[in-house]
Design an enzyme around this catalytic site. Structure first.
Site, PDB file in Angstrom:
ATOM      1  N   GLY A  27       0.819  -1.208   0.000  1.00  0.00           N
ATOM      2  CA  GLY A  27       0.000   0.000   0.000  1.00  0.00           C
ATOM      3  C   GLY A  27       0.851   1.255   0.000  1.00  0.00           C
ATOM      4  N   ASN A  59      -3.689   8.661  -5.076  1.00  0.00           N
ATOM      5  CA  ASN A  59      -3.045   9.937  -4.752  1.00  0.00           C
ATOM      6  C   ASN A  59      -1.737   9.759  -3.993  1.00  0.00           C
ATOM      7  OD1 ASN A  59      -4.142   9.113  -2.292  1.00  0.00           O
ATOM      8  ND2 ASN A  59      -4.477  11.203  -1.596  1.00  0.00           N
ATOM      9  N   ILE A  97      -1.214 -12.712   4.575  1.00  0.00           N
ATOM     10  CA  ILE A  97      -0.009 -13.244   5.218  1.00  0.00           C
ATOM     11  C   ILE A  97      -0.391 -14.215   6.332  1.00  0.00           C
ATOM     12  CG2 ILE A  97       0.177 -11.409   6.949  1.00  0.00           C
ATOM     13  CD1 ILE A  97       3.063 -13.191   5.077  1.00  0.00           C
ATOM     14  N   ASN A 119      -2.728  -2.844   9.777  1.00  0.00           N
ATOM     15  CA  ASN A 119      -3.616  -3.372  10.812  1.00  0.00           C
ATOM     16  C   ASN A 119      -2.826  -4.172  11.832  1.00  0.00           C
ATOM     17  OD1 ASN A 119      -4.164  -6.540  10.356  1.00  0.00           O
ATOM     18  ND2 ASN A 119      -3.848  -5.537   8.370  1.00  0.00           N
ATOM     19  N   ARG A 120      -3.310  -4.156  13.058  1.00  0.00           N
ATOM     20  CA  ARG A 120      -2.584  -4.732  14.177  1.00  0.00           C
ATOM     21  C   ARG A 120      -2.558  -6.254  14.133  1.00  0.00           C
ATOM     22  NH1 ARG A 120      -4.344  -2.420  19.747  1.00  0.00           N
ATOM     23  NH2 ARG A 120      -3.706  -0.538  18.629  1.00  0.00           N
ATOM     24  N   ALA A 121      -3.654  -6.876  13.691  1.00  0.00           N
ATOM     25  CA  ALA A 121      -3.711  -8.344  13.683  1.00  0.00           C
ATOM     26  C   ALA A 121      -2.599  -8.932  12.823  1.00  0.00           C
ATOM     27  CB  ALA A 121      -5.077  -8.807  13.185  1.00  0.00           C
ATOM     28  N   ALA A 122      -2.416  -8.382  11.629  1.00  0.00           N
ATOM     29  CA  ALA A 122      -1.364  -8.884  10.740  1.00  0.00           C
ATOM     30  C   ALA A 122       0.017  -8.578  11.307  1.00  0.00           C
ATOM     31  CB  ALA A 122      -1.519  -8.274   9.349  1.00  0.00           C
ATOM     32  N   CYS A 162       5.725  -6.491  22.956  1.00  0.00           N
ATOM     33  CA  CYS A 162       6.286  -6.334  24.297  1.00  0.00           C
ATOM     34  C   CYS A 162       5.567  -5.255  25.099  1.00  0.00           C
ATOM     35  CB  CYS A 162       7.781  -5.997  24.218  1.00  0.00           C
ATOM     36  SG  CYS A 162       8.856  -7.455  24.191  1.00  0.00           S
ATOM     37  N   CYS A 174     -25.483   1.835  26.109  1.00  0.00           N
ATOM     38  CA  CYS A 174     -26.539   2.758  26.540  1.00  0.00           C
ATOM     39  C   CYS A 174     -26.248   4.191  26.075  1.00  0.00           C
ATOM     40  CB  CYS A 174     -26.715   2.706  28.049  1.00  0.00           C
ATOM     41  SG  CYS A 174     -25.199   2.931  28.996  1.00  0.00           S
TER      42      CYS A 174
END
Length: 602
Positions: A27, A59, A97, A119-122, A162, A174
C-alpha cells in the site's frame, strides 16, 4: 581501500543481489519501499498483499494508475517496480499473510522481513512468525505527518507486542442508544442501524432505546403509556428492526418517523436521563416537509465538505434507503449488504442518519467528508511521510545486512522540529520485556472472567484470536487429564462452542495451555474467576496497562492535552543512556509515557 559499487561497499552490494527479502504490504509504505529496494540493488524480493487497488489509493501509491483499479496490489506493484529494474526477481502473492501456507518454514527462506501493514492483527502475526523463524523484522507505521520505524530481533530487542498498544475506542451501548453526546456516538449508531436494516444483524449493535440503562432506573410498565407514538406502522414494537423494516417495504418515511420521532419520544419517557442533560427533540417527516425551504441557495465548496440543512439530510436519507432497498432486492431473498465507507449509497445513509440524530441531540452536524473520516477510522495518509519512512526502512535493512544490528535504531519522524531542531529522532532499541506474553521464554498471562458466563467460543474468538492474536488455537485444560477444550481441526470440538467454561470444571485458579502451531507459539493462561466485571466487559487481562508516568506538576493541563494527541506540534521521543526525553511533554520521562505517546503509530 574500500571498493564501492555505486554508493555501497562491494561486499554489501553483493549481499543485496543474493539475499532474499519479504515485503508484507503493498500500500502506501509498501509501494515506496518496493521502489526503493529495487533501486538500491535488492534483486530477490517477495511481496504479499491481500487488497485490490481502489481509486482512493492513487493519490499516494504511485506504482498504481487509474487503469489498475480493481487489480491485485501485489501483482501491479511487482510489474511497476520491474520497470525500474527489469533484472530484479520479484514474486507477488495476492493473499493474506495469515494464510497457513505462509508458515515458519516459509519465513525461514528470508534474510529480512519488512512490514508495510495497516492493521494490528497482521502485525502481531508477522511479529510471531519472525520470532519463531528467528528472522530480523523491520516494523513501520505512519499517521498523518508522524512516522516510526523500528527493528525487531529475537532475544535482542523488544518484539512488537512487548508493550501494550492502545485498544480501539469503544462506547457503552446505553450511550449509543440513549444519550449520545458527541458526533462519533451518532455515527456509530448510524453504522449499527445500517447493519440492523440491510446487513448482518448483531445483538450487540441494537439501535432502539435501551430500557435496561442503569442510569435511567425507570419502570417501563409505569411509563410506556406516556409515549405518544403513532398507532400503526410507526409504533414502538419490540421486534427485530430488520423484520419491522421489511414489513413496511422499507418505506423511508415510516422508517424516518420510527427512528427519529417515535423512538425519541420513547426516550423522553425516561425522565431521569434528562434531569442534567438537554432533552432530545423529535423530528416529524410531515412537519419538516411542510416547513422545507422553497429554494435552497447552492452551497459553496466541495460537495463532500458541505453541511446540508435538516431537510437536505431528510432527502438524502430517503434516497439512500431506496437505493439500498433495490440493492438488497437485486441480491435476492435472505441476502445482506456489507457496509463499506467507499460505497456511496452506504456512506450517504450513514451520513444522513448520523446528522439527523446529531440535530435531534443538539449537536453541530458534520459534512460527508468528516463523517466518512470518523466512520472509517481514517487517519489522513500523506505520500511524503510514506516516502520518508520507506527510505528509513531500507537504511535500517542495510545496517542489518552489514552485520551492524547493534547500530539499528527506532526512528521517529516528527511533524515539527523538536528542541534539538530535529525532524528525525533516533532512539536506542530497547531489550525484550521479561513479562511479554509473546517473546518471553515461557509466555503466561492471567485473564479475569466469569467462568459461568464465558463460553468456549468466546474464549476462542474474543480472547485467543482477537485479544492474543492467535490464528488457529488449540487449547487443553491443565487438569491432569489433558482435556481438549478447543481444537484447530474443523469439527473436533464444535460441540463445546456454546458451553460455558465452568461446565468443564474450569474455576478460579485453573490453567489453560493454548497452542498455535502455525505461529509456533504457546501461551499459558491463568483463569481468575470474578463476578464483578463492568457492564459490557467480557474479560480483563490482569496487569496489561503500563504504569503511567506522573506528569510534571507545572503545566499539567498542557501535558495532558499533548499526550492525548491534541497538539499539532507534538513530536516523538529521544533517548540517551536509558532516559527517554519525550517530546510530547518536553521532559525526561519514563518509557511508559513514551509508549503511550507513540504506540498508536503502529
Amino acid at each position: 581501500m574500500v571498493q564501492l559499487v555505486g554508493s555501497l561497499r562491494r561486499e554489501l552490494a553483493e549481499s543485496l543481489s543474493t539475499c532474499k527479502v519479504l515485503v508484507v504490504g503493498a500500500g502506501g509504505i509498501g509501494c515506496e519501499l518496493l521502489k526503493n529496494l529495487v533501486l538500491t540493488g535488492f534483486k530477490n524480493i517477495e511481496v504479499i498483499d491481500l487488497d485490490t487497488i481502489d481509486v482512493s489509493n492513487l493519490n499516494r501509491q504511485f506504482l498504481f494508475q487509474k487503469k489498475h483499479v480493481g487489480k491485485s496490489k501485489a501483482q501491479v506493484a511487482k510489474e511497476s517496480a520491474l520497470q525500474f529494474c527489469p533484472s530484479a526477481n520479484i514474486t507477488a502473492y495476492h493473499d493474506s499473510i495469515m494464510n497457513p501456507d505462509y508458515n515458519v518454514e516459509f519465513f525461514r527462506k528470508f534474510m529480512l522481513v519488512m512490514n508495510a501493514l495497516d492493521n494490528r492483527a497482521a502485525r502481531n502475526h508477522v511479529n510471531r512468525m519472525c520470532l519463531a523463524a528467528d528472522i530480523p523484522l523491520i516494523e513501520s507505521g505512519t499517521a498523518g505527518y508522524l512516522g516510526q520505524v523500528t527493528v525487531i530481533k529475537k532475544g535482542m530487542t523488544e518484539c512488537y507486542e512487548c508493550q501494550p498498544k492502545p485498544t480501539q475506542k469503544t462506547f457503552p451501548g446505553c450511550t449509543i442508544r440513549n444519550t449520545p453526546s458527541e458526533p462519533i456516538h451518532c455515527i456509530v449508531w448510524a453504522k449499527y442501524l445500517f447493519n440492523q436494516l440491510f446487513g448482518e444483524e448483531d445483538a450487540d449493535q441494537e439501535v432502539s432505546p435501551d430500557t435496561a440503562d442503569p442510569e435511567a432506573a425507570w419502570n417501563p410498565e409505569d411509563t410506556a403509556a406516556r409515549a405518544t407514538a403513532s398507532e400503526k406502522d410507526g409504533d414502538i414494537k419490540r421486534v427485530s428492526t430488520k423484520e419491522w423494516a421489511r414489513s413496511t417495504g422499507y418505506d423511508s418515511v415510516k422508517l424516518f418517523n420510527k427512528l427519529f420521532k417515535d423512538d425519541i419520544m420513547y426516550l423522553l419517557t425516561m425522565d431521569k436521563l434528562w434531569k442534567k442533560r438537554k432533552a432530545p427533540i423529535p423530528l416529524d417527516w410531515q412537519q419538516l416537509e411542510n416547513m422545507r425551504p422553497q429554494e435552497e441557495s447552492p452551497a459553496s465548496g466541495l460537495k463532500d465538505q458541505q453541511v446540508l440543512g435538516v431537510w437536505g439530510y431528510c432527502q438524502l436519507f430517503q434516497h439512500s434507503v431506496e437505493t439500498l432497498r433495490l440493492q438488497l432486492q437485486e441480491k435476492g431473498e435472505g441476502s445482506e449488504l456489507v457496509w463499506d465507507k467507499d460505497d456511496p449509497p452506504a456512506m450517504d445513509f450513514v451520513t444522513a442518519a448520523a446528522n439527523l440524530r446529531m440535530h435531534i441531540f443538539s449537536m453541530n452536524m458534520k459534512s460527508r467528508f468528516d463523517v466518512k473520516s470518523m466512520a472509517g477510522n481514517i487517519i489522513p495518509a500523506i505520500a511524503t511521510t510514506n516516502a520518508v519512512i520507506a527510505g528509513l526502512i531500507v537504511l535500517e535493512g542495510l545496517k542489518i545486512l552489514s552485520g551492524e544490528l547493534e547500530s539499528c535504531r527506532t526512528i521517529f519522524l516528527n511533524k515539527c522540529p523538536n528542541l534539538r531542531k530535529k525532524l528525525l529522532v533516533p532512539c536506542i532499541l530497547d531489550p525484550p520485556s521479561a513479562n511479554c506474553y509473546v517473546c518471553a521464554s515461557k509466555p503466561e498471562v492471567t485473564v479475569k472472567l466469569n467462568v459461568q458466563k464465558t463460553t468456549v467460543l468466546s474464549l476462542q474468538d474474543r480472547i485467543l484470536k482477537e485479544r492474543f492474536g492467535m490464528v488457529a488455537p488449540d487449547v487443553q485444560i491443565e487438569d491432569g487429564k489433558g482435556t481438549i477444550l478447543i481444537s484447530s481441526e474443523e469439527g473436533e470440538t464444535e460441540a463445546n462452542n456454546n458451553k460455558f467454561l465452568g461446565d468443564f470444571g474450569i474455576r478460579n485458579g485453573s490453567r489453560l495451555q493454548a497452542d498455535d502451531f502455525l505461529q509456533d507459539y504457546t501461551l499459558l493462561i491463568n483463569v481468575l474467576h470474578t463476578e464483578e466485571l463492568e457492564r459490557d466487559v467480557e474479560f480483563e487481562v490482569v496487569g496489561e496497562a503500563p504504569d503511567k508516568a506522573p506528569p510534571p506538576q507545572n503545566n499539567q493541563e498542557e501535558v495532558n492535552s499533548i499526550t492525548n494527541g491534541n497538539k499539532d506540534s507534538a513530536q516523538p521521543s529521544t533517548s540517551s543512556k536509558g532516559e527517554h526525553h519525550c517530546s510530547f511533554c518536553l521532559h525526561g520521562c519514563t518509557k511508559a509515557c513514551r509508549i503511550k505517546c507513540f504506540s498508536i503509530l503502529f
